[in-house]
Design a protein around this motif. Structure first.
Motif, short mmCIF file in Angstrom:
data_model
loop_
_atom_site.label_atom_id
_atom_site.label_comp_id
_atom_site.label_asym_id
_atom_site.label_seq_id
_atom_site.Cartn_x
_atom_site.Cartn_y
_atom_site.Cartn_z
N ASP A 69 0.84 -1.21 0.00
CA ASP A 69 0.00 0.00 0.00
C ASP A 69 0.87 1.26 0.00
OD1 ASP A 69 -2.36 -1.37 -0.04
OD2 ASP A 69 -2.70 -1.28 2.12
N ILE A 70 1.94 1.24 0.81
CA ILE A 70 2.83 2.42 0.86
C ILE A 70 3.50 2.61 -0.50
CG2 ILE A 70 4.98 3.33 1.87
CD1 ILE A 70 4.14 2.09 4.53
N MET A 71 3.99 1.53 -1.10
CA MET A 71 4.66 1.64 -2.41
C MET A 71 3.68 2.16 -3.47
SD MET A 71 7.71 0.88 -1.67
CE MET A 71 8.31 1.18 -3.32
N ILE A 72 2.44 1.72 -3.39
CA ILE A 72 1.43 2.18 -4.37
C ILE A 72 1.16 3.68 -4.18
CG2 ILE A 72 -1.03 2.00 -4.97
CD1 ILE A 72 -0.68 -1.08 -4.65
N ALA A 73 1.06 4.13 -2.94
CA ALA A 73 0.80 5.56 -2.69
C ALA A 73 1.94 6.41 -3.27
CB ALA A 73 0.64 5.82 -1.19
N HIS A 74 3.18 5.96 -3.06
CA HIS A 74 4.31 6.73 -3.60
C HIS A 74 4.40 6.59 -5.13
CE1 HIS A 74 6.18 8.32 0.05
NE2 HIS A 74 5.66 7.25 0.64
N VAL A 132 8.51 4.88 -15.37
CA VAL A 132 8.42 4.77 -13.90
C VAL A 132 8.28 3.30 -13.50
CG1 VAL A 132 7.07 5.40 -11.85
CG2 VAL A 132 7.43 7.09 -13.67
N VAL A 133 9.17 2.88 -12.61
CA VAL A 133 9.18 1.49 -12.12
C VAL A 133 8.95 1.54 -10.61
CG1 VAL A 133 10.57 -0.61 -11.90
CG2 VAL A 133 10.86 0.86 -13.91
N VAL A 134 8.07 0.68 -10.12
CA VAL A 134 7.78 0.63 -8.68
C VAL A 134 8.29 -0.68 -8.10
CG1 VAL A 134 5.94 0.66 -6.92
CG2 VAL A 134 5.75 2.14 -8.95
N ASP A 135 9.03 -0.59 -7.00
CA ASP A 135 9.55 -1.78 -6.32
C ASP A 135 8.42 -2.61 -5.70
OD1 ASP A 135 12.24 -2.42 -6.32
OD2 ASP A 135 12.75 -0.98 -4.75
N LEU A 136 8.48 -3.93 -5.87
CA LEU A 136 7.63 -4.81 -5.07
C LEU A 136 8.33 -4.97 -3.71
CD1 LEU A 136 6.55 -7.66 -7.55
CD2 LEU A 136 5.29 -5.60 -6.86
N PRO A 137 7.66 -4.60 -2.62
CA PRO A 137 8.36 -4.64 -1.32
C PRO A 137 8.48 -6.06 -0.79
CG PRO A 137 6.10 -3.92 -1.00
CD PRO A 137 6.29 -4.07 -2.50
N HIS A 138 9.38 -6.22 0.17
CA HIS A 138 9.58 -7.50 0.85
C HIS A 138 8.22 -8.03 1.35
CE1 HIS A 138 11.18 -10.50 3.52
NE2 HIS A 138 10.50 -9.96 4.52
N GLY A 139 7.98 -9.31 1.07
CA GLY A 139 6.76 -9.94 1.57
C GLY A 139 5.60 -9.89 0.59
N SER A 140 5.80 -9.22 -0.55
CA SER A 140 4.66 -9.08 -1.48
C SER A 140 4.78 -9.99 -2.70
CB SER A 140 4.51 -7.62 -1.93
OG SER A 140 5.56 -7.27 -2.82
N ARG A 185 -1.68 -5.24 -9.05
CA ARG A 185 -2.19 -4.11 -8.23
C ARG A 185 -1.35 -2.86 -8.45
NH1 ARG A 185 -2.77 -3.82 -2.04
NH2 ARG A 185 -3.43 -1.73 -2.59
N VAL A 186 -0.03 -3.02 -8.42
CA VAL A 186 0.85 -1.86 -8.61
C VAL A 186 0.58 -1.21 -9.96
CG1 VAL A 186 3.27 -1.17 -8.95
CG2 VAL A 186 2.68 -2.69 -7.06
N MET A 187 0.49 -2.04 -11.01
CA MET A 187 0.29 -1.49 -12.36
C MET A 187 -1.06 -0.79 -12.47
SD MET A 187 3.07 -2.30 -13.94
CE MET A 187 2.81 -2.13 -15.69
N SER A 188 -2.13 -1.44 -11.99
CA SER A 188 -3.45 -0.84 -12.22
C SER A 188 -3.70 0.35 -11.31
CB SER A 188 -4.56 -1.89 -12.08
OG SER A 188 -4.59 -2.35 -10.76
N GLU A 189 -3.13 0.35 -10.09
CA GLU A 189 -3.43 1.45 -9.17
C GLU A 189 -2.49 2.64 -9.33
OE1 GLU A 189 -4.27 0.22 -5.10
OE2 GLU A 189 -5.01 -1.71 -5.84
N THR A 190 -1.34 2.45 -9.99
CA THR A 190 -0.42 3.59 -10.18
C THR A 190 -0.35 4.05 -11.63
OG1 THR A 190 1.58 2.31 -10.62
CG2 THR A 190 1.07 2.73 -8.32
N GLY A 191 -0.54 3.12 -12.58
CA GLY A 191 -0.34 3.47 -14.00
C GLY A 191 1.13 3.50 -14.38
N CYS A 192 2.00 2.91 -13.53
CA CYS A 192 3.44 2.92 -13.83
C CYS A 192 3.74 1.94 -14.99
CB CYS A 192 4.25 2.55 -12.59
SG CYS A 192 4.13 0.81 -12.14
N GLN A 193 5.02 1.94 -15.41
CA GLN A 193 5.38 1.15 -16.59
C GLN A 193 5.88 -0.26 -16.26
OE1 GLN A 193 6.01 4.72 -16.73
NE2 GLN A 193 4.09 4.40 -17.82
#
Ligand code: KIV
Length: 276
Positions: free
Chosen positions: A67-72, A85-93, A107-115
């Motif tokens: 959730d924190i990674m998605i917000a950022h 833009v690339v978002v890290d999958l955090p430990h445990g996910s 989830r990361v892709m659909s909720e942020t629109g990152c690449q």
């Protein structure tokens, strides 16, 4: 293309196509204002889980959630037009199962629109990388020193120092490339090994504490601008000292308030402007 400007977004295919060409410029970003400042100059911006340490003051990268990674990730997407833009999958996910990894990546892709998403690991994570890529989500790999696992591997240790270590990082990099990653970060690895990996794999390598021969370079922005003073690794070059600038500004403000120099009447409402 952005709806309100004619700036083209750099996509993962364009990053992959830069193998062996001019170096990829990459930095981390965590907030909208920071992303706006970096976007014109960077090919790739990583919403790294390093934010656990440099933004949230935690001791390791392991304390941040999806959730924190998605917000950022959302904040950085709001501040960028050009960079990939690339978002890290955090430990445990992503480590429990391929199903968990695909669900987190989606989830990361659909909720942020990152690449794309990034995850840490080599041979042991190759099937997970393949599963996420097969599900249609581009993956940036991360081999060498793996901060999420450092605690269990005796701390932040430079990788590839002996023959066995070098073979392991080479095998990790090859496995991640074969699994379909569009590029990979090589972190904290001795220079000759990072160079050899760059020559060996068919996708771009992005170095941090690795080699000038890598296809691109990345730094944690807070290290580069001097706002994270707890620890500065050898591989960091400081391009600014905004930490000192921030302290100086706070000191000057405090002095002004205590001496009633701030606010001036020009900062107040309902005050007639004096005639010149
Ligand atoms: O989380 C991060 O910032 C990273 C970089 C060190 C590459 O993974």
């Amino acid at each position: 293309m952005n709806q309100t400007s004619n700036i083209e977004r750099v996509h993962t295919d364009a990053i992959r196509a830069r193998k062996g060409r001019d170096p990829l410029v990459c930095l981390t970003a965590y907030t909208t204002p920071m992303a706006k400042a970096l976007d014109p100059y960077c090919d790739l911006l990583l919403v790294g889980d390093s934010l656990a340490m440099v933004i949230y003051g935690l001791e390791t990268t392991r304390g941040v959630t999806l959730d924190i990674m998605i917000a950022h990730g959302q904040a950085v997407m709001r501040g960028t037009e050009r960079a990939c833009v690339v978002v890290d999958l955090p430990h445990g996910s992503y480590e429990t199962s391929e199903y968990q990894a695909i669900a987190s990546a989606a989830r990361v892709m659909s909720e942020t629109g990152c690449q794309a998403v990034k995850l840490e690991g080599g041979v042991e994570m190759a099937s997970t990388v393949k599963a996420i890529v097969d599900a249609g989500v581009p993956v940036l790999g991360h081999v060498g020193l793996l901060p999420q696992k450092a605690e269990h591997r005796g701390g932040f240790k430079i990788q590839g120092k002996d023959d066995e270590g070098a073979k392991q990082v080479m095998a990790d990099a090859q496995a991640i490339a074969d699994a379909g990653a569009f590029a990979m970060v090589i972190e904290g690895t001795v220079e000759p090994v990072a160079r050899a990996i760059t020559e060996q794999v068919g996708v771009p390598t992005i170095g941090i504490g690795a080699s000038p021969a890598c296809d691109g370079q990345i730094l944690v922005t807070q290290d580069m601008i001097g706002t994270f003073a707890d620890f500065t690794p050898k591989f960091v070059k400081k391009y600014a000292d905004l930490g000192t600038a921030m302290t100086d500004a706070a000191k000057a403000y405090a002095e002004d308030v205590r001496a009633r120099r701030f606010p001036g009447l020009e900062h107040c409402f309902g005050v007639e402007k004096p005639a010149d």
